[in-house]
Design a protein around this motif. Structure first.
Motif, PDB file in Angstrom:
ATOM      1  N   SER A  70       0.662  -1.318   0.029  1.00 28.49           N
ATOM      2  CA  SER A  70      -0.076   0.028   0.236  1.00 28.49           C
ATOM      3  C   SER A  70       0.759   1.265   0.097  1.00 28.49           C
ATOM      4  O   SER A  70       0.346   2.234   0.528  1.00 28.49           O
ATOM      5  CB  SER A  70      -0.772   0.188   1.337  1.00 28.49           C
ATOM      6  OG  SER A  70      -0.187   0.031   2.420  1.00 28.49           O
ATOM      7  N   PHE A  71       2.131   1.253  -0.342  1.00 28.09           N
ATOM      8  CA  PHE A  71       2.962   2.449  -0.598  1.00 28.09           C
ATOM      9  C   PHE A  71       2.367   3.312  -1.745  1.00 28.09           C
ATOM     10  O   PHE A  71       1.812   2.559  -2.717  1.00 28.09           O
ATOM     11  CB  PHE A  71       4.505   2.085  -0.808  1.00 28.09           C
ATOM     12  CG  PHE A  71       5.123   1.611   0.348  1.00 28.09           C
ATOM     13  CD1 PHE A  71       5.304   2.232   1.451  1.00 28.09           C
ATOM     14  CD2 PHE A  71       5.529   0.028   0.236  1.00 28.09           C
ATOM     15  CE1 PHE A  71       5.976   1.778   2.600  1.00 28.09           C
ATOM     16  CE2 PHE A  71       6.077  -0.210   1.373  1.00 28.09           C
ATOM     17  CZ  PHE A  71       6.655   0.269   2.608  1.00 28.09           C
ATOM     18  N   HIS A  72       2.382   4.492  -1.467  1.00 29.21           N
ATOM     19  CA  HIS A  72       1.626   5.492  -2.398  1.00 29.21           C
ATOM     20  C   HIS A  72       2.425   5.226  -4.088  1.00 29.21           C
ATOM     21  O   HIS A  72       2.068   5.116  -5.143  1.00 29.21           O
ATOM     22  CB  HIS A  72       1.655   6.831  -2.271  1.00 29.21           C
ATOM     23  CG  HIS A  72       1.022   7.019  -0.919  1.00 29.21           C
ATOM     24  ND1 HIS A  72      -0.178   6.168  -0.767  1.00 29.21           N
ATOM     25  CD2 HIS A  72       1.072   7.791   0.144  1.00 29.21           C
ATOM     26  CE1 HIS A  72      -0.773   6.421   0.248  1.00 29.21           C
ATOM     27  NE2 HIS A  72      -0.246   7.675   0.892  1.00 29.21           N
ATOM     28  N   ASP A  73       3.833   5.276  -3.799  1.00 28.92           N
ATOM     29  CA  ASP A  73       4.821   5.226  -4.597  1.00 28.92           C
ATOM     30  C   ASP A  73       6.239   4.814  -4.110  1.00 28.92           C
ATOM     31  O   ASP A  73       6.339   4.805  -3.035  1.00 28.92           O
ATOM     32  CB  ASP A  73       4.863   6.087  -5.569  1.00 28.92           C
ATOM     33  CG  ASP A  73       4.858   7.787  -5.011  1.00 28.92           C
ATOM     34  OD1 ASP A  73       5.581   7.554  -3.925  1.00 28.92           O
ATOM     35  OD2 ASP A  73       4.415   8.702  -5.238  1.00 28.92           O
ATOM     36  N   ARG A  74       7.318   4.940  -5.018  1.00 29.25           N
ATOM     37  CA  ARG A  74       8.595   4.721  -4.553  1.00 29.25           C
ATOM     38  C   ARG A  74       9.029   5.897  -3.511  1.00 29.25           C
ATOM     39  O   ARG A  74       9.770   5.712  -2.621  1.00 29.25           O
ATOM     40  CB  ARG A  74       9.742   4.726  -5.694  1.00 29.25           C
ATOM     41  CG  ARG A  74       9.515   3.672  -6.744  1.00 29.25           C
ATOM     42  CD  ARG A  74      10.406   3.695  -7.739  1.00 29.25           C
ATOM     43  NE  ARG A  74      11.853   3.399  -7.428  1.00 29.25           N
ATOM     44  CZ  ARG A  74      12.865   3.936  -8.149  1.00 29.25           C
ATOM     45  NH1 ARG A  74      12.464   4.586  -9.202  1.00 29.25           N
ATOM     46  NH2 ARG A  74      13.991   3.521  -7.691  1.00 29.25           N
ATOM     47  N   LEU A  75       8.623   6.947  -3.868  1.00 37.76           N
ATOM     48  CA  LEU A  75       9.031   8.299  -3.071  1.00 37.76           C
ATOM     49  C   LEU A  75       8.453   8.058  -1.710  1.00 37.76           C
ATOM     50  O   LEU A  75       9.143   8.505  -0.572  1.00 37.76           O
ATOM     51  CB  LEU A  75       8.433   9.493  -3.554  1.00 37.76           C
ATOM     52  CG  LEU A  75       9.090   9.861  -5.005  1.00 37.76           C
ATOM     53  CD1 LEU A  75       8.524  11.288  -5.698  1.00 37.76           C
ATOM     54  CD2 LEU A  75      10.533   9.809  -4.883  1.00 37.76           C
ATOM     55  N   HIS A  76       7.000   7.701  -1.508  1.00 36.18           N
ATOM     56  CA  HIS A  76       6.317   7.515  -0.238  1.00 36.18           C
ATOM     57  C   HIS A  76       7.280   6.373   0.473  1.00 36.18           C
ATOM     58  O   HIS A  76       7.404   6.606   1.870  1.00 36.18           O
ATOM     59  CB  HIS A  76       5.108   6.815  -0.382  1.00 36.18           C
ATOM     60  CG  HIS A  76       4.288   6.868   0.619  1.00 36.18           C
ATOM     61  ND1 HIS A  76       3.233   5.713   0.939  1.00 36.18           N
ATOM     62  CD2 HIS A  76       4.027   7.376   2.101  1.00 36.18           C
ATOM     63  CE1 HIS A  76       2.729   5.720   2.088  1.00 36.18           C
ATOM     64  NE2 HIS A  76       3.263   6.812   2.511  1.00 36.18           N
ATOM     65  N   GLN A  77       7.795   5.350  -0.170  1.00 39.37           N
ATOM     66  CA  GLN A  77       8.486   4.252   0.584  1.00 39.37           C
ATOM     67  C   GLN A  77       9.767   4.773   1.173  1.00 39.37           C
ATOM     68  O   GLN A  77      10.191   4.544   2.379  1.00 39.37           O
ATOM     69  CB  GLN A  77       8.791   3.173  -0.509  1.00 39.37           C
ATOM     70  CG  GLN A  77       9.404   1.866   0.152  1.00 39.37           C
ATOM     71  CD  GLN A  77       9.270   1.113  -0.808  1.00 39.37           C
ATOM     72  OE1 GLN A  77       9.889  -0.120  -0.562  1.00 39.37           O
ATOM     73  NE2 GLN A  77       8.936   1.085  -2.222  1.00 39.37           N
ATOM     74  N   GLY A  78      10.437   5.767   0.147  1.00 40.13           N
ATOM     75  CA  GLY A  78      11.759   6.465   0.758  1.00 40.13           C
ATOM     76  C   GLY A  78      11.403   7.285   1.912  1.00 40.13           C
ATOM     77  O   GLY A  78      12.341   7.408   2.908  1.00 40.13           O
ATOM     78  N   GLU A  79      10.347   8.102   1.701  1.00 38.48           N
ATOM     79  CA  GLU A  79       9.995   9.154   2.646  1.00 38.48           C
ATOM     80  C   GLU A  79       9.673   8.305   4.342  1.00 38.48           C
ATOM     81  O   GLU A  79      10.403   8.794   5.154  1.00 38.48           O
ATOM     82  CB  GLU A  79       8.856   9.855   2.521  1.00 38.48           C
ATOM     83  CG  GLU A  79       8.158  10.803   3.653  1.00 38.48           C
ATOM     84  CD  GLU A  79       7.187  11.363   3.168  1.00 38.48           C
ATOM     85  OE1 GLU A  79       6.347  12.152   4.143  1.00 38.48           O
ATOM     86  OE2 GLU A  79       6.251  10.842   2.286  1.00 38.48           O
ATOM     87  N   LEU A  80       9.209   7.131   4.394  1.00 36.57           N
ATOM     88  CA  LEU A  80       8.975   6.655   5.394  1.00 36.57           C
ATOM     89  C   LEU A  80      10.399   5.914   6.102  1.00 36.57           C
ATOM     90  O   LEU A  80      10.424   5.949   7.309  1.00 36.57           O
ATOM     91  CB  LEU A  80       7.989   5.239   5.229  1.00 36.57           C
ATOM     92  CG  LEU A  80       6.395   5.834   5.217  1.00 36.57           C
ATOM     93  CD1 LEU A  80       5.680   4.575   4.867  1.00 36.57           C
ATOM     94  CD2 LEU A  80       5.874   6.394   6.344  1.00 36.57           C
ATOM     95  N   LEU A  81      11.061   5.510   5.077  1.00 35.72           N
ATOM     96  CA  LEU A  81      12.437   4.968   5.571  1.00 35.72           C
ATOM     97  C   LEU A  81      13.457   5.866   6.176  1.00 35.72           C
ATOM     98  O   LEU A  81      14.057   5.978   7.083  1.00 35.72           O
ATOM     99  CB  LEU A  81      13.010   4.071   4.464  1.00 35.72           C
ATOM    100  CG  LEU A  81      12.583   2.681   4.061  1.00 35.72           C
ATOM    101  CD1 LEU A  81      13.110   2.248   2.623  1.00 35.72           C
ATOM    102  CD2 LEU A  81      12.466   1.803   5.143  1.00 35.72           C
TER     103      LEU A  81
END
Length: 263
Positions: free
Chosen positions: A133-144
């Motif tokens: 359910s990540f919005h996109d790669r950027l959302h995934q990176g932001e959380l990390l």
């Protein structure tokens, strides 16, 4: 040095329950691809082994490791209850430096209590990976990035009572851009100014006053090179109380005025 994608990515996340004393891993022999791992204890405990010896990883703590280093972990031989864990493995070019800095400053076993911001972000990231359910790669990176930054911040805060001198070291690094002085830093640490200066100077290669001045001057020098802001604005943005104070300190270090240095 391994190569990373520019954007941080989660490779795998899972929750496990272990009771077998044969549960051990030698990270130098892992076949998995290079990754940074955060493994949090939910119940029971594990051990983590590195060059400094064995450390217990109890509830409310996490171990940090990579898949290409001479460390290991597993189920303690004297454990009396199951070890339940949640982990995530991730990588990314920018993430690498932050992960390494976190371990260098606080070790491979860090505090991660249930009610912390880092744990909330960690759990959200694990759930989103499972649900895709990540919005996109950027959302995934932001959380990390948020996860590692909050984890770092919380380790700093923990040193306020466990090691006020180390807390002061990080406080100076984080607040030198504000016009804070050593008396105010010592008050934040809960100790006297004299004790703070003495203990800081015996532990680190420079006094807290020299460190504060160096950080401010380095920041100001970078702003002189990269911006067209006035000397007054640069002085205030770098933690100096006035442009006169900044100019005196700059001339003492570089032998010229800030304006001449810029030209």
């Amino acid at each position: 040095m391994p190569e990373f994608d520019d954007f941080p990515v989660v490779h795998v996340s899972a929750e496990e329950r272990r009771t077998d004393r044969a549960y051990t891993f030698d990270n130098a022999k892992r076949e998995a691809s290079y990754a940074h791992v955060i493994q949090r204890t939910l119940s029971g405990e594990a051990y983590f082994r590195d060059s400094s010896g064995m450390k217990r990883v109890t509830v409310g703590h996490a171990m940090l490791f990579t898949h290409d280093e001479p460390t290991g972990y597993g189920y303690p031989p004297d454990a009396t209850e199951p070890y339940r864990l949640r982990f995530l493995a991730c990588s990314g070019a920018g993430l690498h430096d932050l992960f390494i800095r976190l371990r260098a400053d606080f070790g491979s076993v860090v505090s991660m209590p249930d009610d912390s911001e880092a744990t909330a972000i960690f759990n959200e990231t694990c759930v989103r990976f499972k649900e895709r359910s990540f919005h996109d790669r950027l959302h995934q990176g932001e959380l990390l990035y948020r996860l590692l930054l909050s984890l770092y911040r919380e380790q700093v805060q923990d040193t306020r009572t466990s090691d006020p001198i180390e807390f002061g070291y990080h406080y100076v690094q984080n607040h030198f851009r504000s016009p804070v002085n050593l008396k105010e830093v010592a008050q934040k640490c809960g100790i006297s100014r004299e004790h703070f200066i003495r203990e800081f100077s015996s532990r680190y290669p420079e006094s807290p006053g020299n460190m504060l001045r160096r950080l401010r001057l380095d920041h100001a020098r970078a702003m002189l090179d990269a911006t067209r802001l006035s000397v007054q604005d640069i002085a205030l943005a770098s933690g100096f109380t006035s442009s006169n104070t900044f100019c005196r300190a700059y001339r003492l270090k570089h032998g010229v005025s800030p304006g001449a240095g810029r030209r």
